[in-house]
Design a protein around this motif. Structure first.
Motif, short mmCIF file in Angstrom:
data_model
loop_
_atom_site.label_atom_id
_atom_site.label_comp_id
_atom_site.label_asym_id
_atom_site.label_seq_id
_atom_site.Cartn_x
_atom_site.Cartn_y
_atom_site.Cartn_z
N ASP A 1 0.59 -1.15 0.46
CA ASP A 1 0.11 -0.13 -0.28
C ASP A 1 1.04 1.75 0.07
O ASP A 1 1.10 2.06 -1.05
CB ASP A 1 -0.82 0.24 1.20
N ILE A 2 1.67 1.18 0.87
CA ILE A 2 2.63 2.15 0.25
C ILE A 2 3.32 2.26 -0.48
O ILE A 2 3.69 3.68 -1.04
CB ILE A 2 3.81 1.99 1.93
N ALA A 3 3.75 1.53 -1.11
CA ALA A 3 4.73 1.34 -2.37
C ALA A 3 3.91 2.10 -3.67
O ALA A 3 4.28 3.07 -4.25
CB ALA A 3 5.23 -0.04 -3.08
N ILE A 4 2.17 1.66 -3.54
CA ILE A 4 1.69 2.06 -4.29
C ILE A 4 1.14 3.69 -4.28
O ILE A 4 0.95 4.36 -5.21
CB ILE A 4 0.34 1.10 -4.63
N ARG A 5 0.50 4.36 -2.87
CA ARG A 5 0.33 5.15 -2.59
C ARG A 5 1.46 6.61 -2.42
O ARG A 5 1.78 7.71 -3.59
CB ARG A 5 0.05 5.19 -1.10
#
Length: 322
Positions: free
Chosen positions: A180-184
């Motif tokens: 999720d962090i990588a996408i955001r």
């Protein structure tokens, strides 16, 4: 440092920062390089050319490429590298440039921003290489690691989850939170380092399913070789000799005792996933087996998110070939 190196190699140079910021203490431009010019290399007394500046040093070790280097700067650096290739490896200038485009991640990188799903020294080594290749880095950290050095060495850093949601180690196994962090944060790729999720094929698949590049072996390879139990099966199928071991993972002490009664001691209890000595216990007598079995399972579950273990006969002082 850079200037001294160039002088030592008898090369003239011109280093121009992209902005008016001062040079850093180690001699690198604080912002970038606009030009590097090399003069004719002097000759030794026997007429042989002095070796030019180490190609790998120029190609990879300019810290300035880790931040805001523009395409013009990369092109300028590529030309300088091509000149060095021409002298050092006797390549024509155009061939040298083409070689650089084909091989240098700085010139032809396929992604720009990588999340490092690890911590500490492992993460910092990856960051150093990524910065030398002109990539931006994103660090993640557990609440308990909020003062760790790797957090501050990255271009961006983010706490994996709110305090208390995960254990200090469990945070680095939180697959969905990490992705999720990588996408955001608009990352292109995820590098797992080693340990933690690096040998987790499910995590690799999730990364790819999210549209991110996985920096590591294919999930199918991890499935076959990342799990030591499956790796033993592959070796056996290929007629590669293996030390005596359980046919698969075991989760009962009775199975452990049965194996040791048949094959004797010493034995080693190993975590099926992961590596680096975590989740491994050498057992030299039956009295040690019960406690070592439980400790190995507990440590494997904590370090790799998988408490699967198996047992092999232990080889004392073996020759280790990687």
């Amino acid at each position: 440092m850079l200037q001294e190196y160039l002088k030592h190699r008898r090369l003239s140079y011109e280093l121009t920062p992209l902005s008016s910021e001062t040079m850093s203490d180690d001699g690198y431009p604080s912002d970038g390089i606009t030009s590097i010019s090399t003069s004719t290399v002097p000759k030794h007394q026997h007429g042989e050319e002095t070796p030019s500046m180490n190609f790998d040093y120029l190609k990879y070790n300019f810290k300035s490429l880790s931040r805001q280097a523009s395409h013009e700067n990369l092109a300028s650096l590529s030309s300088a590298n091509a000149e060095i290739l021409e002298r050092r490896f006797h390549m024509p200038n155009e061939e040298g440039l083409q070689h650089l485009k084909n091989t240098s991640p700085v010139v032809s990188k396929k992604f720009h921003k990588v999340l490092i799903a690890n911590r500490g020294e492992i993460a910092m080594r990856i960051m150093r290489t990524a910065h030398e290749l002109g990539l931006k880095t994103v660090a993640i950290y557990a609440y308990e690691d909020r003062l760790s050095m790797h957090r501050y060495k990255a271009d961006e850093s983010f706490q994996i989850a709110p305090e208390g949601k995960h254990t200090p180690v469990g945070a680095y196994l939180a697959q969905d939170d990490i992705i999720d962090i990588a996408i955001r944060r608009n990352c292109d790729a995820v590098h797992p380092g080693y340990g933690f999720l690096s040998e987790n094929a499910d995590f690799a698949r999730k990364v790819e399913a999210a549209g991110l590049k996985w920096v590591g072996p294919k999930p199918e390879t991890i499935d076959a070789l990342g799990d030591k139990v499956k790796a033993r099966a592959v070796a056996t199928e290929c007629a590669v000799p293996v030390v005596p071991g359980t046919d698969g993972p075991i989760d009962k002490l009775s199975d452990a005792h049965a194996f040791c009664n048949e094959h004797g001691f010493p034995v080693i209890i190993k975590a099926a996933m992961g590596g680096g000595g975590r989740g491994m216990r050498v057992v030299r007598s039956a009295d040690e087996l019960d406690s070592a079995f439980e400790r190995a399972r507990s440590e494997a579950l904590s370090a790799f998110g998988d408490g699967t273990v198996f047992i092999e006969r232990f080889l004392d002082r073996p020759k280790h070939i990687e």
